[in-house]
Design a protein around this motif. Structure first.
Motif, short mmCIF file in Angstrom:
data_model
loop_
_atom_site.label_atom_id
_atom_site.label_comp_id
_atom_site.label_asym_id
_atom_site.label_seq_id
_atom_site.Cartn_x
_atom_site.Cartn_y
_atom_site.Cartn_z
N ASN A 26 -4.47 -31.29 -13.30
CA ASN A 26 -5.51 -31.55 -12.32
C ASN A 26 -4.97 -32.22 -11.06
OD1 ASN A 26 -6.94 -32.19 -15.26
ND2 ASN A 26 -8.15 -30.89 -13.91
N PHE A 27 -3.78 -32.85 -11.18
CA PHE A 27 -3.24 -33.58 -10.03
C PHE A 27 -1.72 -33.69 -10.17
CE2 PHE A 27 -1.90 -37.42 -7.81
CZ PHE A 27 -2.56 -37.31 -6.60
N ILE A 28 -1.03 -33.46 -9.06
CA ILE A 28 0.42 -33.67 -9.01
C ILE A 28 0.71 -34.70 -7.95
CG2 ILE A 28 2.66 -32.63 -8.51
CD1 ILE A 28 1.63 -30.02 -9.54
N GLY A 29 1.32 -35.80 -8.35
CA GLY A 29 1.67 -36.85 -7.42
C GLY A 29 3.14 -36.78 -7.03
N ASN A 30 3.47 -37.39 -5.92
CA ASN A 30 4.84 -37.46 -5.43
C ASN A 30 5.39 -38.83 -5.81
OD1 ASN A 30 7.22 -37.65 -3.97
ND2 ASN A 30 6.38 -36.62 -2.16
N TYR A 31 6.48 -38.84 -6.57
CA TYR A 31 7.05 -40.12 -7.01
C TYR A 31 7.43 -41.01 -5.82
CZ TYR A 31 9.81 -43.50 -9.58
OH TYR A 31 10.29 -44.66 -10.11
N LYS A 32 7.78 -40.36 -4.71
CA LYS A 32 8.14 -41.11 -3.51
C LYS A 32 6.95 -41.93 -3.00
CE LYS A 32 10.35 -40.36 1.00
NZ LYS A 32 10.88 -39.33 1.93
N ASN A 33 5.74 -41.40 -3.24
CA ASN A 33 4.51 -42.09 -2.84
C ASN A 33 3.72 -42.53 -4.06
OD1 ASN A 33 5.05 -41.44 -0.07
ND2 ASN A 33 4.28 -39.38 -0.48
N LEU A 34 4.43 -43.09 -5.03
CA LEU A 34 3.85 -43.39 -6.33
C LEU A 34 2.57 -44.22 -6.24
CD1 LEU A 34 4.11 -43.25 -9.43
CD2 LEU A 34 5.57 -45.28 -9.31
N GLU A 35 2.63 -45.33 -5.54
CA GLU A 35 1.48 -46.22 -5.47
C GLU A 35 0.30 -45.57 -4.76
OE1 GLU A 35 0.45 -50.83 -4.16
OE2 GLU A 35 2.53 -50.17 -4.38
N LYS A 36 0.58 -44.89 -3.66
CA LYS A 36 -0.47 -44.24 -2.89
C LYS A 36 -1.16 -43.16 -3.72
CE LYS A 36 -1.13 -41.60 1.39
NZ LYS A 36 -0.43 -41.00 2.57
N ASP A 37 -0.38 -42.34 -4.40
CA ASP A 37 -0.97 -41.26 -5.20
C ASP A 37 -1.66 -41.80 -6.46
OD1 ASP A 37 -0.29 -39.35 -3.42
OD2 ASP A 37 1.42 -38.55 -4.52
N TRP A 38 -1.16 -42.90 -7.00
CA TRP A 38 -1.84 -43.54 -8.13
C TRP A 38 -3.24 -44.00 -7.70
CZ3 TRP A 38 -2.30 -44.00 -13.07
CH2 TRP A 38 -2.96 -45.09 -13.64
N ASN A 39 -3.34 -44.53 -6.50
CA ASN A 39 -4.64 -44.95 -5.98
C ASN A 39 -5.58 -43.76 -5.81
OD1 ASN A 39 -3.79 -47.60 -5.89
ND2 ASN A 39 -3.22 -47.54 -3.73
N LYS A 40 -5.03 -42.58 -5.48
CA LYS A 40 -5.86 -41.38 -5.37
C LYS A 40 -6.46 -41.03 -6.73
CE LYS A 40 -3.38 -39.07 -1.57
NZ LYS A 40 -2.55 -37.89 -1.22
N ILE A 41 -5.64 -41.16 -7.78
CA ILE A 41 -6.14 -40.87 -9.13
C ILE A 41 -7.26 -41.82 -9.50
CG2 ILE A 41 -5.52 -40.88 -11.58
CD1 ILE A 41 -2.71 -39.98 -10.72
N ILE A 42 -7.08 -43.10 -9.18
CA ILE A 42 -8.11 -44.11 -9.44
C ILE A 42 -9.42 -43.72 -8.75
CG2 ILE A 42 -8.78 -46.51 -9.05
CD1 ILE A 42 -6.70 -46.29 -11.20
N ASP A 43 -9.30 -43.28 -7.49
CA ASP A 43 -10.50 -42.89 -6.72
C ASP A 43 -11.16 -41.64 -7.30
OD1 ASP A 43 -10.19 -44.99 -4.98
OD2 ASP A 43 -9.10 -43.83 -3.48
N ILE A 44 -10.34 -40.64 -7.65
CA ILE A 44 -10.88 -39.39 -8.19
C ILE A 44 -11.67 -39.66 -9.48
CG2 ILE A 44 -10.26 -37.19 -9.28
CD1 ILE A 44 -7.85 -37.10 -7.36
N LEU A 45 -11.13 -40.51 -10.33
CA LEU A 45 -11.77 -40.77 -11.62
C LEU A 45 -12.79 -41.90 -11.56
CD1 LEU A 45 -8.62 -40.46 -13.93
CD2 LEU A 45 -10.42 -38.79 -13.55
N LYS A 46 -12.91 -42.50 -10.35
CA LYS A 46 -13.87 -43.59 -10.16
C LYS A 46 -13.64 -44.72 -11.18
CE LYS A 46 -17.51 -40.77 -8.05
NZ LYS A 46 -16.63 -39.64 -7.78
N LEU A 47 -12.38 -45.09 -11.31
CA LEU A 47 -12.01 -46.15 -12.24
C LEU A 47 -11.83 -47.47 -11.51
CD1 LEU A 47 -9.28 -44.25 -14.30
CD2 LEU A 47 -11.66 -44.64 -14.95
#
Length: 219
Positions: A157-178
Motif C-alpha cells: 500500500n505504501f513504499i517509503g524512501n529510506y533517505k526520507n525515513l522520518e518524513k515518510d513514516w509520518n505519512k504512514i501515521i497520517d494515512i492510518l490516522k494513528l
C-alpha cells in the motif's frame, strides 16, 4: 496488531510466515522502505564489520573482515552466478506443519553453510546485499517481481524512501490516522564514513539495475 510481547513470542521466522498466511490482505496496510543500492551495500558492509567485532559467536560466524572493495566485488561476482533468489520462499512452502520444521531448518542451515564454504557468502549477505530489494516486493510491479510471494493477494500500500525515513513514516501515521509515535534509532553503529570511488559506484549501480530503476521511479 501485535504488541512487543506478542512479537517476542513469535520470534521464529517460520512461525511469522504461518501467521501471515492467515491474515486477510484486504484488512492489512502493507508497507516497506526502499534504499538506494549504494547506500544499502555500504550499510550491509558496515554492519558485517560490526558483527565481526562482536563477542557473539553467531554474529562472528556470519560476518566479514574484508575491505569495502573486496566485499563489493564479492557480492557483484556472486550475483552473476546466483540463480537461487527464491530459495527461502520455496522453503517456506515446504512447511506444511511443525512436524517437518526441523528437517526444513536443517536443509536451510546446510544450504547456507555450503554458500559460506564455496563463495564466502553468508545468509546475512544474501538477504542484505546480494538479492535485489525488488525481489521482496509482493505483486507491486509484475515486471520487477522475481521471488515467490507469500500470498498472491498481497500488495504493497505504501513504499517509503529510506533517505526520507522520518518524513515518510509520518505519512504512514497520517494515512492510518494513528497517534504520532516518533521513530527510535536503535542498533546504531558508529562507523567512519565510507567514500566510494566512481568506478565502484558504477559497478554497484550496474549490478543492481532493477533496484536503481525502481528507486528512481518510485522513491
Amino acid at each position: 496488531t501485535f504488541d512487543k510481547t506478542k512479537i517476542n513470542e513469535i520470534s521464529d521466522i517460520f512461525r511469522i510466515y504461518n501467521v501471515l498466511k492467515k491474515l486477510d490482505p484486504a484488512n492489512c496496510f502493507i508497507f516497506m522502505f526502499f534504499r538506494d543500492p549504494v547506500s544499502r551495500i555500504i550499510s550491509a558492509f558496515n554492519h558485517n564489520i560490526r558483527r565481526n567485532k562482536s563477542n557473539n559467536y553467531h554474529f562472528k560466524s556470519d560476518s566479514t573482515n574484508e575491505t569495502i572493495n573486496e566485499y563489493i566485488n564479492k557480492v557483484i561476482n556472486f550475483k552473476k552466478i546466483n540463480n537461487l533468489k527464491n530459495y527461502d520462499s520455496n522453503l517456506f512452502k515446504k512447511i506444511s506443519s511443525m512436524k517437518n520444521l526441523k528437517n526444513t531448518l536443517i536443509e536451510r542451515m546446510n544450504y547456507y553453510n555450503q554458500l559460506k564454504e564455496m563463495y564466502n557468502i553468508t545468509e546475512y549477505d544474501l538477504h542484505h546485499s546480494v538479492n535485489d530489494q525488488v525481489n521482496f516486493i509482493p505483486n507491486y510491479y509484475k515486471k520487477y517481481f522475481d521471488i515467490g510471494a507469500l500470498e498472491k493477494d498481497l500488495k504493497l500500500n505504501f513504499i517509503g524512501n529510506y533517505k526520507n525515513l522520518e518524513k515518510d513514516w509520518n505519512k504512514i501515521i497520517d494515512i492510518l490516522k494513528l497517534k504520532f509515535v516518533p521513530l527510535l534509532h536503535e542498533n546504531k553503529g558508529n562507523y567512519k564514513k565510507v567514500i566510494l570511488n566512481d568506478n565502484l559506484i558504477k559497478k554497484i549501480n550496474n549490478s543492481f539495475k532493477k533496484d536503481l530503476n525502481f528507486y528512481n521511479e518510485n522513491c
